[in-house]
Design an enzyme around this catalytic site. Structure first.
Site, PDB file in Angstrom:
ATOM      1  N   PHE A  81      -1.042  15.713  -8.151  1.00 43.39           N
ATOM      2  CA  PHE A  81      -1.958  14.701  -8.667  1.00 43.39           C
ATOM      3  C   PHE A  81      -2.963  14.389  -7.547  1.00 43.39           C
ATOM      4  O   PHE A  81      -2.644  14.488  -6.362  1.00 43.39           O
ATOM      5  CB  PHE A  81      -1.175  13.447  -9.098  1.00 43.39           C
ATOM      6  CG  PHE A  81      -2.056  12.381  -9.672  1.00 43.39           C
ATOM      7  CD1 PHE A  81      -2.752  12.600 -10.847  1.00 43.39           C
ATOM      8  CD2 PHE A  81      -2.215  11.169  -9.021  1.00 43.39           C
ATOM      9  CE1 PHE A  81      -3.589  11.625 -11.367  1.00 43.39           C
ATOM     10  CE2 PHE A  81      -3.046  10.183  -9.536  1.00 43.39           C
ATOM     11  CZ  PHE A  81      -3.729  10.417 -10.711  1.00 43.39           C
ATOM     12  N   ASP A 152       5.513  13.124  -0.396  1.00 43.21           N
ATOM     13  CA  ASP A 152       4.990  12.463  -1.590  1.00 43.21           C
ATOM     14  C   ASP A 152       6.067  12.695  -2.656  1.00 43.21           C
ATOM     15  O   ASP A 152       6.127  13.759  -3.282  1.00 43.21           O
ATOM     16  CB  ASP A 152       3.649  13.063  -2.009  1.00 43.21           C
ATOM     17  CG  ASP A 152       3.063  12.339  -3.217  1.00 43.21           C
ATOM     18  OD1 ASP A 152       3.824  11.615  -3.899  1.00 43.21           O
ATOM     19  OD2 ASP A 152       1.859  12.511  -3.493  1.00 43.21           O
ATOM     20  N   HIS A 155       7.350  12.112  -7.832  1.00 42.11           N
ATOM     21  CA  HIS A 155       8.027  12.716  -9.002  1.00 42.11           C
ATOM     22  C   HIS A 155       9.541  12.758  -8.823  1.00 42.11           C
ATOM     23  O   HIS A 155      10.227  13.273  -9.702  1.00 42.11           O
ATOM     24  CB  HIS A 155       7.577  14.179  -9.202  1.00 42.11           C
ATOM     25  CG  HIS A 155       6.130  14.357  -9.488  1.00 42.11           C
ATOM     26  ND1 HIS A 155       5.562  15.594  -9.720  1.00 42.11           N
ATOM     27  CD2 HIS A 155       5.118  13.478  -9.603  1.00 42.11           C
ATOM     28  CE1 HIS A 155       4.271  15.462  -9.945  1.00 42.11           C
ATOM     29  NE2 HIS A 155       3.974  14.180  -9.860  1.00 42.11           N
ATOM     30  N   GLN A 178       4.416   4.314 -11.660  1.00 38.95           N
ATOM     31  CA  GLN A 178       3.344   4.305 -12.660  1.00 38.95           C
ATOM     32  C   GLN A 178       3.956   4.566 -14.049  1.00 38.95           C
ATOM     33  O   GLN A 178       5.072   5.082 -14.148  1.00 38.95           O
ATOM     34  CB  GLN A 178       2.309   5.370 -12.218  1.00 38.95           C
ATOM     35  CG  GLN A 178       1.255   5.764 -13.201  1.00 38.95           C
ATOM     36  CD  GLN A 178       1.686   6.958 -14.016  1.00 38.95           C
ATOM     37  OE1 GLN A 178       2.573   7.731 -13.618  1.00 38.95           O
ATOM     38  NE2 GLN A 178       1.086   7.106 -15.173  1.00 38.95           N
ATOM     39  N   LYS A 181       6.192   7.585 -14.937  1.00 36.88           N
ATOM     40  CA  LYS A 181       7.238   8.042 -14.024  1.00 36.88           C
ATOM     41  C   LYS A 181       8.633   7.754 -14.586  1.00 36.88           C
ATOM     42  O   LYS A 181       8.813   6.879 -15.431  1.00 36.88           O
ATOM     43  CB  LYS A 181       7.064   7.379 -12.646  1.00 36.88           C
ATOM     44  CG  LYS A 181       5.751   7.753 -11.964  1.00 36.88           C
ATOM     45  CD  LYS A 181       5.665   9.240 -11.676  1.00 36.88           C
ATOM     46  CE  LYS A 181       4.403   9.663 -10.962  1.00 36.88           C
ATOM     47  NZ  LYS A 181       3.200   9.716 -11.788  1.00 36.88           N
ATOM     48  N   ARG A 210       1.465 -10.366   8.202  1.00 32.51           N
ATOM     49  CA  ARG A 210       2.520 -11.338   8.549  1.00 32.51           C
ATOM     50  C   ARG A 210       3.692 -10.647   9.235  1.00 32.51           C
ATOM     51  O   ARG A 210       3.885  -9.435   9.084  1.00 32.51           O
ATOM     52  CB  ARG A 210       3.049 -12.043   7.292  1.00 32.51           C
ATOM     53  CG  ARG A 210       2.033 -12.900   6.604  1.00 32.51           C
ATOM     54  CD  ARG A 210       2.680 -13.692   5.468  1.00 32.51           C
ATOM     55  NE  ARG A 210       1.714 -14.587   4.872  1.00 32.51           N
ATOM     56  CZ  ARG A 210       1.013 -14.325   3.748  1.00 32.51           C
ATOM     57  NH1 ARG A 210       1.207 -13.199   3.101  1.00 32.51           N
ATOM     58  NH2 ARG A 210       0.135 -15.192   3.296  1.00 32.51           N
ATOM     59  N   TYR A 217       1.050 -18.635   7.734  1.00 31.07           N
ATOM     60  CA  TYR A 217      -0.386 -18.524   8.033  1.00 31.07           C
ATOM     61  C   TYR A 217      -0.654 -17.959   9.417  1.00 31.07           C
ATOM     62  O   TYR A 217      -1.653 -18.262  10.048  1.00 31.07           O
ATOM     63  CB  TYR A 217      -1.073 -19.883   7.817  1.00 31.07           C
ATOM     64  CG  TYR A 217      -1.117 -20.248   6.346  1.00 31.07           C
ATOM     65  CD1 TYR A 217      -1.825 -19.458   5.445  1.00 31.07           C
ATOM     66  CD2 TYR A 217      -0.422 -21.333   5.855  1.00 31.07           C
ATOM     67  CE1 TYR A 217      -1.831 -19.744   4.090  1.00 31.07           C
ATOM     68  CE2 TYR A 217      -0.430 -21.636   4.495  1.00 31.07           C
ATOM     69  CZ  TYR A 217      -1.138 -20.827   3.622  1.00 31.07           C
ATOM     70  OH  TYR A 217      -1.154 -21.102   2.288  1.00 31.07           O
ATOM     71  N   ARG A 227       1.157  -6.229  -2.233  1.00 34.48           N
ATOM     72  CA  ARG A 227       2.465  -6.637  -2.774  1.00 34.48           C
ATOM     73  C   ARG A 227       2.646  -6.337  -4.270  1.00 34.48           C
ATOM     74  O   ARG A 227       1.733  -6.503  -5.070  1.00 34.48           O
ATOM     75  CB  ARG A 227       2.679  -8.140  -2.527  1.00 34.48           C
ATOM     76  CG  ARG A 227       2.843  -8.515  -1.068  1.00 34.48           C
ATOM     77  CD  ARG A 227       3.287  -9.962  -0.897  1.00 34.48           C
ATOM     78  NE  ARG A 227       2.414 -10.904  -1.545  1.00 34.48           N
ATOM     79  CZ  ARG A 227       1.352 -11.475  -0.973  1.00 34.48           C
ATOM     80  NH1 ARG A 227       1.026 -11.192   0.267  1.00 34.48           N
ATOM     81  NH2 ARG A 227       0.607 -12.320  -1.656  1.00 34.48           N
TER      82      ARG A 227
END
Ligand SMILES: Cc1ncc(COP(=O)(O)O)c(C=O)c1O
Length: 388
Positions: A81, A152, A155, A178, A181, A210, A217, A227
């Site tokens: 892909f 990667d 799959h 996704q 999958k 962070r 902060y 996230r």
């Protein structure tokens, strides 16, 4: 034909989603996110999991953290892909496209050796369709040439090489959740790693710089926000409960189809070396040999008419995409990848979840689609099918 749809959801997804809805935390700080990260990383035999909102940004994150950028080259397979290659270009490095093996559809270690230059910094290998690439040879090449090995594994949820799972071989393994999958939440991704320092930096960059245990902060790194939401984690936790059973069903059905069709020598199924002890079966892949009674496109068209979902492979190699007329890349000779564009095909994993009766019907439909009878008539193409 009763081909299952995908994705599939039940009461468990609804229950966990309701728990998120009724909580004051819908974002990435809900405990479901950490729970899923830990469970999935452990499942893939890795120590740490860093989730993100898709499996494209996880690739970019891994490359960035390894310091890969302008002036560097990263070796990638010619077939995957698009994100495998664009992630490299988006961090400013040059993807180097290398041919795949004849029947495994995975990057060819010999061709990798030929592609290494003084600029090569990493190898980004894909376990195509869920079948592991030859990690022994690829790792050895990376060690010999001091390259980062990145998997990667978009799959390859649950896939194994000698009983060790995808994502646990390289410095990092990148997964996608996704919509199509085998483990999915519409969108989603995760990096798994067993390198503590890499994990700590990845988690920090993906969470606005962070550092765990420090003020909300206080931002220590040039970070961003990748996230995953609690809704995605809820769906993933529920889907995860079914993954092993689904892999077993798909494996049994793939074996049945291949044995039913073992006399059809014009179909060469994806090569399965002994070392592949488990395959997620994200895709059931094959090639039609020259001399078959039908062309690959006729085969695909006949299956479409019979109601069997089939994709006639990618329409081109990665480097033949228009984007790489504009974006810098290096292309090694890729005759196998180019031949696969003409003669390969895949069936989606949802088809391998069909019941016994349907799987037998599918075997008959495939047999009839490759057979000579009726091959003279030109058939119109079925509706386009998703490439993923
Ligand atoms: C091999 C491969 N790498 C990366 C990706 C990118 O994942 P995502 O769609 O989650 O961004 C995908 C799929 O979608 C893929 O198939």
């Amino acid at each position: 034909m009763q081909i299952p749809s995908w994705p599939q959801a039940g009461e468990r997804e609804a229950e966990l989603l309701r728990m998120v809805l009724e909580s004051p935390q819908w974002g990435g700080f809900h405990p479901f996110v950490t729970e899923f990260e830990q469970s999935f990383a452990t499942y893939q035999h890795a120590a740490f999991g860093i989730s993100a909102f898709n499996g494209t940004v996880t690739l970019e994150l891994a490359l960035t953290l390894l310091g890969i950028g302008p002036g560097d080259e990263v070796i990638v397979p010619a077939i995957s892909f698009i994100s495998t290659a664009t992630a490299v270009a988006r961090v400013g490095a040059v993807p180097v496209f290398v041919d795949i093996e004849e029947y495994s559809f995975n990057i060819d270690p010999e061709r990798v050796r030929e592609a290494i230059s003084s600029r090569t910094k990493a190898l980004l290998a894909v376990h195509f369709g869920g079948a592991m690439c030859n990690v022994d040879e690829l790792e050895a090449i990376c060690r010999q040439h001091s390259l980062f090995f990145i998997e990667d594994a978009a799959h390859a949820h649950g896939s194994e090489w000698n009983n060790r799972r995808a994502g646990s071989f390289g410095i990092a393994g990148s997964f996608s959740f996704q919509n199509g999958k085998v483990l999915c939440s519409g969108e989603g991704g995760m990096l798994v790693t067993s390198d503590e320092s890499f994990a700590e930096r990845a988690r920090s960059v993906a969470n606005c710089g962070r550092i765990a245990g420090r003020s909300f902060y206080e931002h220590h790194r040039l970070g961003t926000n990748f996230r995953l939401t609690a809704f995605q984690a809820a769906v993933l936790l529920a889907q995860f409960e079914d993954l092993n059973e689904q892999i077993d069903t798909r494996t049994a059905n793939a074996q049945f189809l291949k044995s039913e069709l073992s006399d059809r020598k014009e179909i060469v199924w994806q090569y399965k070396p002994e070392a592949i002890t488990r395959n997620s079966h994200y895709l059931l892949l094959g090639r039609l040999l020259p001399g078959a009674a039908v062309t690959r496109d006729e085969f695909h068209a006949r299956l479409g008419i019979a109601g069997v979902p089939c994709t006639p492979f990618y329409p081109h190699t990665l480097y033949q995409n228009p984007v790489f007329q504009e974006v810098a890349c290096r292309v090694m000779p890729c005759p196998v990848a180019e031949a696969c564009v003409r003669d390969a095909f895949w069936f989606p994993h949802r088809m391998l979840l069909a019941d016994e009766e349907t799987i037998s019907e599918i075997a008959k439909a495939i047999r009839s689609a490759v057979s000579k009878q009726g091959s003279e008539s030109r058939l119109s193409a079925p509706p386009a099918v998703s490439l993923r």
